[in-house]
Motif scaffolding. Structure first.
Motif, PDB file in Angstrom:
ATOM      1  N   HIS A 642       0.835  -1.207   0.000  1.00  0.00           N
ATOM      2  CA  HIS A 642       0.000   0.000   0.000  1.00  0.00           C
ATOM      3  C   HIS A 642       0.869   1.256   0.000  1.00  0.00           C
ATOM      4  O   HIS A 642       0.547   2.237  -0.693  1.00  0.00           O
ATOM      5  N   TYR A 648      -1.816   4.396   2.815  1.00  0.00           N
ATOM      6  CA  TYR A 648      -2.410   3.300   3.576  1.00  0.00           C
ATOM      7  C   TYR A 648      -3.299   3.885   4.665  1.00  0.00           C
ATOM      8  O   TYR A 648      -3.195   5.059   5.047  1.00  0.00           O
ATOM      9  N   ILE A 718      -5.368   1.703  -5.566  1.00  0.00           N
ATOM     10  CA  ILE A 718      -5.150   2.272  -4.244  1.00  0.00           C
ATOM     11  C   ILE A 718      -6.240   3.253  -3.851  1.00  0.00           C
ATOM     12  O   ILE A 718      -6.581   3.370  -2.669  1.00  0.00           O
ATOM     13  N   ALA A 721      -8.914   1.363  -2.261  1.00  0.00           N
ATOM     14  CA  ALA A 721      -8.481   0.779  -0.992  1.00  0.00           C
ATOM     15  C   ALA A 721      -8.500   1.818   0.122  1.00  0.00           C
ATOM     16  O   ALA A 721      -8.836   1.513   1.277  1.00  0.00           O
TER      17      ALA A 721
END
Length: 790
Positions: A642, A648, A718, A721
């Motif tokens: 990540h 992240y 990403i 996410a």
């Protein structure tokens, strides 16, 4: 030579005293005539020869090309070797393409494609033109100075890899107006440049810029500046034929008259009918001997005489090349005429002027060509065709066999201290890399504009040493109190330049091109104070356009180094990094993030399709426990993936439970994390997202929204996410930089967003005062979140 032997025709360049058609100079003059025609026809075909639906001019530079023809013909068809590399002034690109065509390096079907999609570029482009181009030019001054940094990069590679030691010259062809650029003099003045004997510049001294005739005093000043920097200066003004004329009675007076008149007056003579030249050359102090000499020439011969400049005299140019001193850099000032041989010759407004159809017909006749068949080559078996074939064989290059690059590790086996800044972590990372992956570290070369120690490169320098063009004695070797061991030799891996950021990025761009030039990939890492990234941006960006791949580290950044005040605080650099093509911008908060991201960036340097990187770091030590690194190996690897994808989540709850999401970058993460904890005490569950690269997150969003999305390099979307579409919540973004950089995140899910950041000049203060001044402190973040949820 007798005066009556001065025979020439000004409309047919290169025919003066042609003599034996088989002689070397005569053959080159014949080739030059064809080069001039072909270059002019390339621009003509782009403008007159194809439809223009948009109404936007195509343009081109016939006059600027014409002045360079004899210089470039003498080089390519007689002087250059396959090891030489030449930077061609931007406005002479048609001449380069014409030469490459005659050498068999460019297909005929490309000659009519100047400034067309898939065709010849407006200016020489190493990465986009279909024929051989050694240096991209077009950003004035940068293409010329690239020869300096390429020469230095070649020496560095040669010192490390013996197979790369075949040395050639690095030749810059530039216009005299280009010498107005500050980048030129920053490069010329660097002390290390004075030892580069393989460096040769040839200045097309046509005394015209885009808008004007260059003032008279320019040449003396330019000569003195090069000489002061240790360069050999060779000035060639008059051709051999008029020099012989000067030896006749009255010749010295004629020379004095020509050399004391203003440049503007000389240009006016060039525009005059042949019949007026005698009267224009006469002046109040003319001598009878000069007038007698001129009277012995016909009007046509007088016109030829005043046009006989050294930059169009191929024999004189070849003799001049033999006088170049190979032990130091050299510059040749070659006097030329802008528009030489064209109807626009010498006109003060000829820079972008295009020949009419009638004028092209006249040039075709003078060049022994046909406008209806503009691309005819020399007939097989002619002396010109044989000369072209010999030059083609002599200049043929073998593509370098690429050296195998060592495999980058995904991480290093050591951890970092409890509190450390990303700037300090960079120095630690480089030192550890040499232990953990020596093959990779061997390819690293660091550079700095006199800020190596203040950007934490000291440990790396102590381990690897400083590279220099020549060996230098270390006079402080016996100083026991010295912390930084500054040992300069041909084996070091750090290159220090003076305080000139344009030089720094020019060098790293060429160090980042060695993989494609000589088959030896390097990983150049340059450290620079982040506020000065904007100063270095244009040459670094142009270096990427030219194929150079490098890593630029800007540190310290933002207002976080608060006591330094506004002079050393950067506001706009985050968006600069996000917007720069062929570059990934990173701003990691924690040491482990820096390590992962740096290794990822290094893996994309020195390879086909590679990508440069910009790291924005700070001197603020952060508590590394805030990163909450997983202890489980699977989860740690997930965190790494990540981090190198762009960011992240630090929250351990389901995103569906969030009432607000706080997004931070770099040094702002302590305030973001503390704000989430404060909100929790107020009964508001806040998610925390740590971005390592807003740039990659933006790319992910663009890819997701594209009709033809590309798969992410590591197979991770990403943006989804970090901001799952099934769990929308308001966003507060926080950046030590301009707040608009992260405002794009509002488009990820359509969330209401408040973007906090720095939008005004700073002042000296302590850290917390600086954050309060700009509204990026904990209280400001909490208030922004409350405004969104209440």
């Amino acid at each position: 030579m007798r005066v009556e032997d001065f025979q020439t025709t000004a409309a047919i360049p290169g025919t003066a005293g042609l003599g034996d058609a088989g002689s070397g100079t005569a053959v080159l003059e014949s080739i030059a005539r064809r080069v001039r025609w072909t270059a002019t026809a390339i621009v003509d075909a782009a403008n007159r020869g194809r439809p223009n639906v948009s109404g936007i001019k195509v343009g081109g530079h016939q006059s600027s090309s014409a002045s360079m023809v004899e210089i470039m013909t003498s080089l390519w068809f007689s002087e250059l070797t396959e090891a030489d590399r030449v930077s061609v002034k931007p406005h002479a690109s048609p001449v380069l393409h014409a030469i490459n065509y005659l050498l068999g390096d460019l297909d005929e079907n490309k000659l009519s494609t100047l400034r067309q999609k898939g065709g010849l570029q407006s200016y020489p482009s190493r990465s986009k033109d279909p024929d051989t181009v050694d240096f991209s030019t077009g950003s004035v001054g940068i293409g010329a100075t690239a020869t300096i940094w390429a020469a230095m990069a070649h020496r560095f590679v040669s010192d490390r890899y013996a197979a790369s030691r075949k040395s050639g010259r690095f030749i810059g062809l530039l216009g005299d107006a280009e010498l107005d650029e500050g980048a030129i003099w920053e490069a010329v003045a660097d002390p290390s440049v004075g030892q580069l004997g393989e460096l040769l510049w040839i200045v097309d001294l046509n005394r015209q810029s885009l808008d004007r005739v260059v003032p008279d005093s320019q040449i003396m000043r330019l000569q003195g500046m090069f000489e002061a920097a240790g360069w050999q200066v060779l000035t060639r003004k008059w051709g051999t034929r008029i020099q012989e004329l000067f030896a006749h009675p009255g010749g010295a007076d004629l020379r004095r008259r020509l050399e004391t008149m203003p440049n503007e007056e000389y240009q006016r003579i060039l525009r005059s009918p042949d019949s007026e030249i005698f009267d224009r050359l006469r002046s109040s102090d003319s001598t009878p001997a000069m007038e007698t000499l001129l009277s012995s020439l016909t009007a046509t011969e007088q016109a030829a005489a005043v046009r006989d400049l050294a930059g169009h005299d191929i024999g004189l140019l070849l003799d001049t090349y033999k006088q170049v001193d190979p032990t130091r850099p050299s510059v040749i000032f070659a006097y030329t005429i802008k528009g030489r041989g064209l109807a626009t010759e010498g006109h003060p407004n000829n820079h972008a002027a295009l020949l009419s159809t009638d004028q092209m017909e006249m040039l075709a006749k003078a060049s022994r060509m046909n406008l209806g068949d503009p691309w005819r080559k020399f007939q097989p078996g002619t002396v010109e065709e044989r000369a072209c074939s010999r030059a083609s064989l002599r200049l043929r290059r073998r593509h370098p066999e690429p050296a195998s690059s060592p495999q980058n590790p995904a991480s290093l086996p050591w951890s970092y201290g409890d509190r450390i800044s990303t700037q300090a972590a960079l120095g630690r990372f480089l030192s550890d890399l040499k232990r953990a992956a020596p093959e990779v570290a061997h390819r690293v070369v660091t550079c700095s504009p006199d800020v190596a120690s203040s950007t934490n490169l000291g440990g790396w320098i102590n381990k690897t040493g400083v590279w220099s063009v020549g060996e230098r004695q270390d006079w402080f070797a016996d100083d026991v109190e010295r912390v930084l061991r500054w040992i300069e030799n041909s084996h070091g891996q750090h290159i220090e330049l003076g305080i000139a950021e344009t030089n720094l990025v020019g060098l790293v761009s060429e160090l980042g091109s060695t993989w494609s030039r000589w088959g030896q990939p390097l990983i150049p890492i340059a450290t620079i104070y982040d506020p000065f990234v904007a100063r270095a941006l244009e040459p670094w960006s142009f270096g990427m356009y030219a194929g150079g791949q490098s890593i630029l580290v800007g540190t310290p950044s933002g207002v976080t180094l608060a006591p330094e005040g506004g002079a050393h605080q950067s506001l706009t650099t985050p968006s600069i990094g996000l917007e720069q093509p062929e570059c990934t911008a990173w701003e990691p908060a924690f040491a482990q993030d820096l390590e992962w991201c740096m290794l990822e960036a290094m893996s994309r340097i020195g390879i086909p399709g590679g990508r440069s990187a910009y790291f924005r770091l700070t001197t603020r030590p952060l508590d590394q426990a805030l990163a909450a690194l997983p202890t489980d190996a699977v989860l740690l690897e997930r965190r790494r993936r990540h981090a190198v994808a762009g960011g992240y989540r630090l929250s351990d709850h389901d995103p569906v439970e969030e009432k607000v999401t706080l997004v931070g970058v770099g040094a702002m993460m302590p305030e973001v994390i503390a704000s989430a904890a404060r909100l929790k005490t107020l009964g508001i569950r806040a998610g925390v997202v740590c971005l390592t690269s807003p740039d990659l997150v933006f790319e992910s969003l663009q890819s997701r929204n594209s009709p033809n999305p590309e798969t992410h390099a590591i197979g991770l979307d990403i943006v989804d996410a970090l901001f799952p579409r099934h769990a929308p919540s308001p966003l507060v973004t926080v950046q030590d930089g301009h707040p608009h950089t992260l405002s794009f995140l509002a488009g990820a899910r359509g969330d209401r967003t408040i973007s906090l950041g720095v939008s005004d000049f700073g002042e000296s203060s302590d850290l917390q005062d600086a954050y309060r001044i700009h509204g990026i402190d904990e209280a400001s973040i909490v208030n922004a979140a409350l405004n969104l949820v209440r």
